[in-house]
Enzyme design. Structure first.
Site, PDB file in Angstrom:
ATOM      1  N   TYR A 147     -13.571   6.339 -13.387  1.00  0.00           N
ATOM      2  CA  TYR A 147     -13.762   5.097 -12.459  1.00  0.00           C
ATOM      3  C   TYR A 147     -14.287   4.201 -13.365  1.00  0.00           C
ATOM      4  O   TYR A 147     -14.236   2.849 -13.229  1.00  0.00           O
ATOM      5  CB  TYR A 147     -14.535   5.638 -11.331  1.00  0.00           C
ATOM      6  N   ASP A 205       0.730  -1.219  -0.066  1.00  0.00           N
ATOM      7  CA  ASP A 205       0.082   0.028  -0.006  1.00  0.00           C
ATOM      8  C   ASP A 205       0.997   1.256   0.003  1.00  0.00           C
ATOM      9  O   ASP A 205       2.208   1.067   0.085  1.00  0.00           O
ATOM     10  CB  ASP A 205      -0.942  -0.075   1.164  1.00  0.00           C
TER      11      ASP A 205
HETATM   12  N1  LIG Z   1     -16.065   0.190  -1.489  1.00  0.00           N
HETATM   13  C1  LIG Z   1     -16.828  -0.083  -2.584  1.00  0.00           C
HETATM   14  O1  LIG Z   1     -18.005   0.080  -2.447  1.00  0.00           O
HETATM   15  C2  LIG Z   1     -16.364  -0.646  -3.647  1.00  0.00           C
HETATM   16  C3  LIG Z   1     -16.973  -1.160  -4.651  1.00  0.00           C
HETATM   17  C4  LIG Z   1     -16.637  -1.458  -5.871  1.00  0.00           C
HETATM   18  C5  LIG Z   1     -15.256  -1.946  -6.065  1.00  0.00           C
HETATM   19  N2  LIG Z   1     -14.375  -1.435  -5.246  1.00  0.00           N
HETATM   20  C6  LIG Z   1     -12.875  -1.592  -5.343  1.00  0.00           C
HETATM   21  O2  LIG Z   1     -12.452  -2.330  -4.280  1.00  0.00           O
HETATM   22  C7  LIG Z   1     -11.020  -2.096  -4.319  1.00  0.00           C
HETATM   23  C8  LIG Z   1     -10.620  -1.692  -2.827  1.00  0.00           C
HETATM   24  O3  LIG Z   1     -11.345  -0.466  -2.316  1.00  0.00           O
HETATM   25  P1  LIG Z   1     -11.891  -0.135  -0.899  1.00  0.00           P
HETATM   26  O4  LIG Z   1     -13.190   0.090  -1.011  1.00  0.00           O
HETATM   27  O5  LIG Z   1     -11.418  -1.313   0.035  1.00  0.00           O
HETATM   28  O6  LIG Z   1     -11.195   1.154  -0.634  1.00  0.00           O
HETATM   29  P2  LIG Z   1     -10.186   1.691   0.429  1.00  0.00           P
HETATM   30  O7  LIG Z   1     -10.058   3.048   0.279  1.00  0.00           O
HETATM   31  O8  LIG Z   1     -10.499   1.149   2.054  1.00  0.00           O
HETATM   32  O9  LIG Z   1      -8.681   0.778   0.090  1.00  0.00           O
HETATM   33  C9  LIG Z   1      -8.050   1.137  -1.245  1.00  0.00           C
HETATM   34  C10 LIG Z   1      -6.709   1.166  -0.581  1.00  0.00           C
HETATM   35  O10 LIG Z   1      -5.787   1.194  -1.917  1.00  0.00           O
HETATM   36  C11 LIG Z   1      -4.759   1.995  -1.620  1.00  0.00           C
HETATM   37  N3  LIG Z   1      -4.451   2.918  -2.901  1.00  0.00           N
HETATM   38  C12 LIG Z   1      -4.745   3.766  -3.455  1.00  0.00           C
HETATM   39  N4  LIG Z   1      -4.075   4.021  -4.551  1.00  0.00           N
HETATM   40  C13 LIG Z   1      -2.833   3.383  -4.570  1.00  0.00           C
HETATM   41  C14 LIG Z   1      -1.534   3.179  -5.157  1.00  0.00           C
HETATM   42  N5  LIG Z   1      -1.294   4.145  -6.159  1.00  0.00           N
HETATM   43  N6  LIG Z   1      -0.959   2.400  -4.717  1.00  0.00           N
HETATM   44  C15 LIG Z   1      -0.965   1.466  -3.713  1.00  0.00           C
HETATM   45  N7  LIG Z   1      -1.959   1.410  -3.011  1.00  0.00           N
HETATM   46  C16 LIG Z   1      -3.125   2.415  -3.432  1.00  0.00           C
HETATM   47  C17 LIG Z   1      -5.523   2.987  -0.531  1.00  0.00           C
HETATM   48  O11 LIG Z   1      -4.160   3.432   0.119  1.00  0.00           O
HETATM   49  C18 LIG Z   1      -6.297   2.179   0.396  1.00  0.00           C
HETATM   50  O12 LIG Z   1      -5.449   1.406   1.442  1.00  0.00           O
HETATM   51  C19 LIG Z   1     -10.742  -0.693  -5.140  1.00  0.00           C
HETATM   52  O13 LIG Z   1     -10.125  -1.077  -6.562  1.00  0.00           O
HETATM   53  C20 LIG Z   1     -12.140  -0.049  -5.411  1.00  0.00           C
HETATM   54  O14 LIG Z   1     -12.427   0.620  -6.657  1.00  0.00           O
HETATM   55  C21 LIG Z   1     -14.904  -0.980  -3.970  1.00  0.00           C
END
Ligand SMILES: NC(=O)c1ccc[n+]([C@@H]2O[C@H](COP(=O)([O-])OP(=O)(O)OC[C@H]3O[C@@H](n4cnc5c(N)ncnc54)[C@H](O)[C@@H]3O)[C@@H](O)[C@H]2O)c1
Length: 256
Positions: A160, A40
């Site tokens: 996105y 991360d």
């Molecule tokens: N939360 C939702 O409702 C949801 C829905 C659909 C898809 N997603 C996808 O799930 C995945 C995880 O999201 P989440 O909801 O757990 O979000 P989150 O924000 O809790 O976690 C995302 C993590 O990715 C890390 N990150 C961001 N940019 C980065 C980079 N350049 N290099 C390394 N790490 C990086 C952040 O620091 C964070 O810790 C994402 O791909 C998101 O698009 C989430």
């Protein structure tokens, strides 16, 4: 201590592993016996993510997945410390800018695609050769975290939505390329999941989050662990005949 579960002896990389879905995935992989490289942005958050886990089977690496050498660094860490690479969960993501099309900047567009899509491409380019080098059973498993936004549109989130559609196309292309070479490549498409990313959309407004959950067929938001369960299943041998799929884990949204 060596792991003892269904993934004992296997090594995984999880990007975006310090929060939300990535963190829940790290914990499930660890609990099934895998060794896990947790990547991360921030070193302190990476270290916090592995607290309480078996120190012999976890490695925290501060890495920005958009950096040109990040994927190679993560794979090298997995190979050097744990002896190979069997599983990769390309999960790091950003929502990008929530705004009408005319208000989206090219810089925002490029930054969102860099994190959500290009990093999955560069990630797999480094991960696949390491998995092939393992040479045989059980082969490799890659799970790319897409979204329902990879299967349908959402207004005011063009980058996105485009990036997540791209992740699904990329997943299918690479799955076909490696289907006979022992590497399975799948995408998981979460719906609305209670994570910091989703809270960011509502500015932390709990009522708005509840309303978002209430609007889904199942009537609530998902927990990160409910998404991690699907991701990790795809990494196990129980999913040995599953490749090239984009699996909604969304409480029924895609059925509407
Ligand atoms: N939360 C939702 O409702 C949801 C829905 C659909 C898809 N997603 C996808 O799930 C995945 C995880 O999201 P989440 O909801 O757990 O979000 P989150 O924000 O809790 O976690 C995302 C993590 O990715 C890390 N990150 C961001 N940019 C980065 C980079 N350049 N290099 C390394 N790490 C990086 C952040 O620091 C964070 O810790 C994402 O791909 C998101 O698009 C989430």
């Amino acid at each position: 201590m060596a792991g003892t579960g269904a993934l004992a002896g296997r090594t995984a990389i999880v990007t975006g592993g310090a929060s939300g879905i990535g963190l829940a995935t790290v914990r499930r992989l660890h609990d099934l016996g895998a060794s896990v490289v947790v990547a991360d942005l921030d070193e302190a958050r990476c270290r916090a993510a592995i607290e309480g886990l078996d120190a012999d089977r976890v490695e925290a690496v501060a890495a920005d997945v958009t950096a040109p050498d990040a994927a190679a660094v993560l794979v090298a860490r997995a190979v050097d410390r744990f002896g190979g690479l069997d599983i990769a969960v390309n999960n790091a993501g950003t929502p990008g800018t929530y705004a009408a099309l005319p208000d989206q900047t090219l810089a925002d567009w490029q930054a969102t695609l860099a994190v959500n899509l290009t990093s999955v491409f560069t990630g797999m380019q480094a991960q696949v050769p390491a998995m092939l080098a393992g040479g045989g059973v059980p082969g490799g498993a890659i799970v790319n975290v897409a979204s329902d936004a990879g299967l349908m549109g959402f207004a005011r989130l063009p980058a996105y939505v485009a990036s997540k559609h791209g992740v699904i196309g990329l997943t299918k292309a690479v799955a076909l390329e490696y289907a006979r070479k022992g590497i399975r490549v799948n995408a998981v498409c979460p719906g609305s999941v209670r994570t910091p990313m989703l809270a960011g959309f509502t500015g932390g407004d709990e009522a708005a989050l509840e309303a978002m959950g209430a609007g889904t067929p199942i009537g609530r938001l998902a927990s990160p662990d409910e998404i991690a369960a699907a991701i990790v299943w795809l990494c196990t041998d129980d999913a040995v005949f599953v490749t090239g799929t984009a699996m909604p884990v969304d409480g029924g949204v895609m059925a509407t």
